[in-house]
Scaffold this active site. Structure first.
Site, PDB file in Angstrom:
ATOM      1  N   LYS A  81     -35.215  11.532 -30.079  1.00  0.00           N
ATOM      2  CA  LYS A  81     -33.968  12.194 -29.689  1.00  0.00           C
ATOM      3  C   LYS A  81     -33.296  11.326 -28.637  1.00  0.00           C
ATOM      4  O   LYS A  81     -33.971  10.623 -27.866  1.00  0.00           O
ATOM      5  CB  LYS A  81     -34.279  13.568 -29.086  1.00  0.00           C
ATOM      6  CG  LYS A  81     -33.112  14.514 -29.048  1.00  0.00           C
ATOM      7  CD  LYS A  81     -32.974  15.316 -30.321  1.00  0.00           C
ATOM      8  CE  LYS A  81     -31.747  16.195 -30.305  1.00  0.00           C
ATOM      9  NZ  LYS A  81     -31.619  17.021 -31.492  1.00  0.00           N
ATOM     10  N   GLY A 183     -23.500  31.911 -29.873  1.00  0.00           N
ATOM     11  CA  GLY A 183     -22.995  30.575 -30.191  1.00  0.00           C
ATOM     12  C   GLY A 183     -22.391  30.551 -31.580  1.00  0.00           C
ATOM     13  O   GLY A 183     -23.089  30.776 -32.575  1.00  0.00           O
ATOM     14  N   GLY A 185     -20.599  27.898 -32.932  1.00  0.00           N
ATOM     15  CA  GLY A 185     -20.169  26.535 -33.231  1.00  0.00           C
ATOM     16  C   GLY A 185     -20.515  26.176 -34.666  1.00  0.00           C
ATOM     17  O   GLY A 185     -20.485  27.037 -35.564  1.00  0.00           O
ATOM     18  N   VAL A 187     -23.360  25.475 -36.178  1.00  0.00           N
ATOM     19  CA  VAL A 187     -24.491  26.180 -36.780  1.00  0.00           C
ATOM     20  C   VAL A 187     -24.264  27.702 -36.781  1.00  0.00           C
ATOM     21  O   VAL A 187     -24.302  28.345 -37.841  1.00  0.00           O
ATOM     22  CB  VAL A 187     -25.804  25.830 -36.046  1.00  0.00           C
ATOM     23  CG1 VAL A 187     -26.951  26.691 -36.545  1.00  0.00           C
ATOM     24  CG2 VAL A 187     -26.134  24.355 -36.228  1.00  0.00           C
TER      25      VAL A 187
END
Ligand code: NAD
Length: 354
Positions: A81, A183, A185, A187
């Site tokens: 990552k 959330g 966004g 996803v």
């Protein structure tokens, strides 16, 4: 002085690269946790951290999560990552992305990057001008795998929520099932749309409250303030924003029998999975349920490396295996009394030889 590599989050990382490019102002961390199954693959996060140590902690935890995620998704990829440390104004320039691409290139394929929070498909195109160790690039035609991983992640979570509803509530459909989504966004918004199509009842929330409200209007749901979503009485709480939200306080507030969502590193620390289990809440381990994006990204990357177009049906087939993996974890958890997060970790560790 405590050595860095004895800290818990370090967890025997194979490589941690600090990147600083004075000219563009880029500061980044690239972490590769394990290359046991293949090159360390995982997205790049662009985020403003209060302290550099928070960025390091995020990179290490996310990278280990990718090792586990890729292994549990059956991919021939290790875990890595990157985080780019944004300033308060989140200034992102083409020069910074170019310098980041150069840093990925210098690692010679030990790390393969893609999108994560704060990084768009266009940003990845810019990075790809400096390195070939990149995926999540735009694809031509609807039947090719690849591109923005968000919709694939959302599809995997949708399958996973249905599996959780079947396992915990004994229902074969999400019709009328109340899902609270934190959330909205790439996803969370995608999960909301898929659930709405199947008749679920939705409560949506985002720190951009207008975004959540607009989507709720469009899908016929409700929206609530960001600090209210975790205490909504519902069937499924679906975290799709940032990590570490399942801490003592957060778990205490939950009024849902299921937690199933896409945010990475939802559990604030080891032990919080047991707290969820002790409250009778079924938890879908984050890196198992949210593997859809990396499945698409990895297939895109591997096909490109072999010079072949990638069939979207191969990605769909692998996405459809997510519920089976979750079921295996939950059944083992029911049998052994060990919480699902620990069962999943043990399975993943075995796969990466640790
Ligand atoms: P995104 O940036 O598109 O969306 C995140 C949304 O969460 C934004 O709308 C943001 O305003 C909102 N948000 C942030 N803090 C919030 C809070 N406290 N309460 C409510 N809303 C809040 O990012 P995304 O790609 O949708 O990713 C969401 C999560 O899923 C992240 O944890 C990411 O690491 C994880 N994830 C994403 C993918 C992918 O393919 N994009 C894959 C696996 C995991």
């Amino acid at each position: 002085m405590t050595a860095f590599w004895t800290e818990a989050d370090y967890d025997d990382h194979e490589l941690v690269q600090l990147v600083h490019d004075r000219k563009s102002g880029l500061s980044a961390i690239i972490a590769v946790h394990s290359s046991h199954l293949g090159p360390g693959a995982g997205g790049t996060r662009f985020w403003h951290y209060a302290e550099p140590k928070d960025a390091m902690r995020d990179a290490l935890r996310l990278s280990r999560g990718m090792s586990y995620k890729n292994a549990m998704a059956g991919l021939p990829m290790g875990g890595g990552k990157a985080v780019i440390l944004a300033d308060k104004d989140r200034t992102k320039t083409p020069e910074m992305l170019a310098a980041f691409g150069d840093a990925v290139e210098r690692l010679g394929g030990q790390y393969v990057t893609a999108e994560d929070v704060g990084i768009s498909e266009a940003d990845m195109v810019a990075v790809s001008e400096r390195t070939g160790f990149v995926s999540g690039l735009p694809v031509e035609g609807k039947d090719a795998a690849g591109g923005d991983p968000g919709p694939f992640t959302a599809m995997g979570i949708f399958h996973g929520i249905k599996a959780a509803v079947r396992h915990k509530l004994g229902k074969d459909s999400v019709k009328g099932v109340h899902v609270a989504i934190q959330g909205t966004g790439s996803v969370g918004g995608g999960v909301a749309r898929l659930l709405a199509k199947d008749g679920a009842k939705l409560t949506l929330s985002d720190i951009h409250e207008d975004r959540a409200a607009a989507l709720a209007d469009e899908l016929g749901g409700k929206s609530v303030a960001p600090d209210a979503v975790m205490s909504v009485a519902c069937d499924v709480f679906s975290p799709n924003a940032l990590g570490a939200i399942l801490d003592d306080e957060g778990i205490g507030r939950l009024d849902a029998p299921i937690v199933a969502g896409g945010a990475n590193n939802q559990l604030a620390r080891a032990g919080h999975g047991e707290k969820l289990a002790a409250r009778g809440i079924l938890y879908a381990p984050d890196y198992v349920i949210n593997a859809g994006g990396i499945i698409s990204v990895a297939m895109e990357y591997l096909c490109k490396r072999h010079g072949e177009p990638c069939d979207i049906n191969e990605v769909r087939k692998r996405l459809a295996q997510i519920p089976g993996r979750l079921d295996e974890i939950w059944q083992e958890s029911d049998r052994s009394g060990v919480s699902p997060d620990v069962v999943a970790d043990r399975m993943a560790q075995k796969l990466i030889g640790r």
